[in-house]
Write an enzyme that holds these catalytic residues in place. Structure first.
Site, PDB file in Angstrom:
ATOM      1  N   THR A 124      -1.063  -6.451  -4.281  1.00 30.18           N
ATOM      2  CA  THR A 124      -1.032  -5.054  -3.850  1.00 30.18           C
ATOM      3  C   THR A 124       0.168  -4.766  -2.970  1.00 30.18           C
ATOM      4  O   THR A 124       0.658  -5.657  -2.259  1.00 30.18           O
ATOM      5  CB  THR A 124      -2.327  -4.723  -3.066  1.00 30.18           C
ATOM      6  OG1 THR A 124      -2.224  -3.429  -2.460  1.00 30.18           O
ATOM      7  CG2 THR A 124      -2.563  -5.736  -1.948  1.00 30.18           C
ATOM      8  N   ASP A 125       0.607  -3.516  -2.980  1.00 33.25           N
ATOM      9  CA  ASP A 125       1.696  -3.110  -2.086  1.00 33.25           C
ATOM     10  C   ASP A 125       1.262  -3.114  -0.620  1.00 33.25           C
ATOM     11  O   ASP A 125       2.098  -3.080   0.287  1.00 33.25           O
ATOM     12  CB  ASP A 125       2.226  -1.727  -2.467  1.00 33.25           C
ATOM     13  CG  ASP A 125       1.199  -0.605  -2.371  1.00 33.25           C
ATOM     14  OD1 ASP A 125       0.010  -0.881  -2.115  1.00 33.25           O
ATOM     15  OD2 ASP A 125       1.584   0.566  -2.581  1.00 33.25           O
ATOM     16  N   GLU A 126      -0.040  -3.200  -0.363  1.00 32.14           N
ATOM     17  CA  GLU A 126      -0.537  -3.156   1.012  1.00 32.14           C
ATOM     18  C   GLU A 126      -0.174  -4.397   1.820  1.00 32.14           C
ATOM     19  O   GLU A 126      -0.271  -4.384   3.047  1.00 32.14           O
ATOM     20  CB  GLU A 126      -2.041  -2.908   1.024  1.00 32.14           C
ATOM     21  CG  GLU A 126      -2.421  -1.557   0.420  1.00 32.14           C
ATOM     22  CD  GLU A 126      -3.875  -1.193   0.621  1.00 32.14           C
ATOM     23  OE1 GLU A 126      -4.446  -1.570   1.660  1.00 32.14           O
ATOM     24  OE2 GLU A 126      -4.449  -0.524  -0.261  1.00 32.14           O
ATOM     25  N   TYR A 150      -8.615  -6.404   4.080  1.00 33.01           N
ATOM     26  CA  TYR A 150      -8.309  -6.441   2.647  1.00 33.01           C
ATOM     27  C   TYR A 150      -6.886  -6.915   2.385  1.00 33.01           C
ATOM     28  O   TYR A 150      -6.654  -7.878   1.645  1.00 33.01           O
ATOM     29  CB  TYR A 150      -8.515  -5.056   2.011  1.00 33.01           C
ATOM     30  CG  TYR A 150      -7.838  -4.926   0.671  1.00 33.01           C
ATOM     31  CD1 TYR A 150      -8.224  -5.730  -0.400  1.00 33.01           C
ATOM     32  CD2 TYR A 150      -6.796  -4.010   0.471  1.00 33.01           C
ATOM     33  CE1 TYR A 150      -7.587  -5.630  -1.635  1.00 33.01           C
ATOM     34  CE2 TYR A 150      -6.165  -3.902  -0.754  1.00 33.01           C
ATOM     35  CZ  TYR A 150      -6.549  -4.709  -1.804  1.00 33.01           C
ATOM     36  OH  TYR A 150      -5.915  -4.614  -3.018  1.00 33.01           O
ATOM     37  N   LYS A 154      -5.359 -10.431   0.618  1.00 33.13           N
ATOM     38  CA  LYS A 154      -4.474 -10.456  -0.549  1.00 33.13           C
ATOM     39  C   LYS A 154      -3.163 -11.176  -0.225  1.00 33.13           C
ATOM     40  O   LYS A 154      -2.605 -11.880  -1.083  1.00 33.13           O
ATOM     41  CB  LYS A 154      -4.207  -9.034  -1.033  1.00 33.13           C
ATOM     42  CG  LYS A 154      -5.420  -8.325  -1.594  1.00 33.13           C
ATOM     43  CD  LYS A 154      -5.965  -8.988  -2.853  1.00 33.13           C
ATOM     44  CE  LYS A 154      -5.123  -8.682  -4.066  1.00 33.13           C
ATOM     45  NZ  LYS A 154      -5.741  -9.221  -5.305  1.00 33.13           N
TER      46      LYS A 154
END
Length: 336
Positions: A124-126, A150, A154
């Protein structure tokens, strides 16, 4: 790269199911195995039209027996399986560590033991953290600054993936996708939540002032980007996948309400999410250099997504009636 037998973990979930549909169209000769735990977000209805074309195994990526069973004889594995909702990670971070970190480790070990040719981790870009106050677009070489349980889980999973590539010679690639929307998305995420709430004349809850910006990418484009990286990505490399869009929560709400002919008064500003990241944006040039071309602009993709939810009322009404959805809505939004 050529593959014959491909394992898709989390293939009954949102992005995973969209990838399965894409892959069956793009690679009709593939043998696709879907491994899914069928948590609240996993739904066999997402695969109903293709169940006769895949092998389905209900199992947990964090269970070595399930992982080895699914990966036996596989050429490639794509790991979509994850706990993915930031709000839920604030309520129960342990579940995110178990699936996203420990589960990825178990799957990597199974891939190594079973001689899998390529392991693709869907990230994810997060992991890059909040870009609010800058005009920067995250590059694959940027440091990780995750700010939620979260995104931290990741990021941890990615480190394990690359470590297995270096330590054991496993052929690994990673995709870092931006916020994704489209068919089959569980209605806890902003776009399906707002669509289904609006259809039932319920408020659309916007965190803070609703100005948080996301780079919304249609599920078809995400699937096509993942598939391209699977085949052409360099071993040990990461690739950003984003739509080059900058859309705020207010813009999402306004577009959905306008499309459905609902009043702006349905917008409801609620207490902000703790540690809310106010801007994500990735530079997808590296994936584009491989030949990735995105199909959907946000306006077109959103219109198509709204049509899907209008045409599939029974699907989302069944989902919204489940206790897992009702519990989150009551726990997280009531009183905000």
């Amino acid at each position: 790269m050529n593959f014959k037998r491909v394992v898709v973990t989390g293939g009954a979930g949102f992005i995973g199911a969209n990838y399965v549909h894409y892959a069956l169209s793009a690679h009709p000769d593939w043998q696709i195995v879907v491994l899914d735990k069928l948590t609240y977000a996993g739904n066999l209805e997402n695969l109903e039209s293709v169940m006769n074309r895949i092998e389905f195994i209900q199992g947990d990526i964090a269970n070595p027996v399930d992982a080895r069973k699914a990966l036996r004889g596989a050429d490639a594995v794509l790991n979509f399986a994850a706990e993915s909702h930031v709000d839920r990670s604030l309520l129960d971070p342990g579940a995110f560590v178990r699936t996203n970190v420990e589960g990825t480790l178990v799957l990597l070990e199974a891939a190594r033991q079973e001689g899998v040719k390529r392991f693709l981790q869907v990230s994810t870009d997060e992991v890059y953290g909040d870009l609010h106050g800058t005009d920067h677009h995250s590059l694959e070489t940027d440091p990780f600054r995750p700010r939620s349980p979260y995104s931290a889980s990741k990021a941890g999973a990615e480190h394990l993936v690359f470590a297995h590539g270096i330590s054991h010679g496993l052929d690994v690639v990673v995709t870092r996708g931006s916020n994704t929307y489209g068919p089959y998305q569980y209605p806890e995420k902003i776009i399906p939540l707002f669509i289904t709430n609006a259809l039932e004349d319920k408020p659309l809850p916007l965190y803070g002032d609703g100005s948080a910006v996301r780079d919304y990418m249609h599920a078809y484009d995400h699937a096509s980007g993942i598939d391209l990286v699977l085949h052409r990505g360099g071993s040990g490399e990461a690739y950003n996948l984003g739509a080059r869009e900058q859309i705020s929560g207010v813009q999402v709400a306004d577009a959905i309400l306008a499309a459905l002919g609902k009043p702006p008064s349905l917008k409801q500003f609620v207490t902000d999410r703790p540690g809310h990241d106010y801007r994500y944006s990735v530079d997808p040039a590296k994936a584009e250099a491989l030949g990735w071309v995105r199909r959907y602009a946000f306006s077109e993709g959103l219109s198509e997504t709204i049509r899907w939810y209008l045409q599939n009322r029974a699907w989302w009404q069944r989902v919204r009636a489940k206790k897992e959805h009702q519990s989150l809505m009551q726990t997280w939004y009531e009183g905000r």
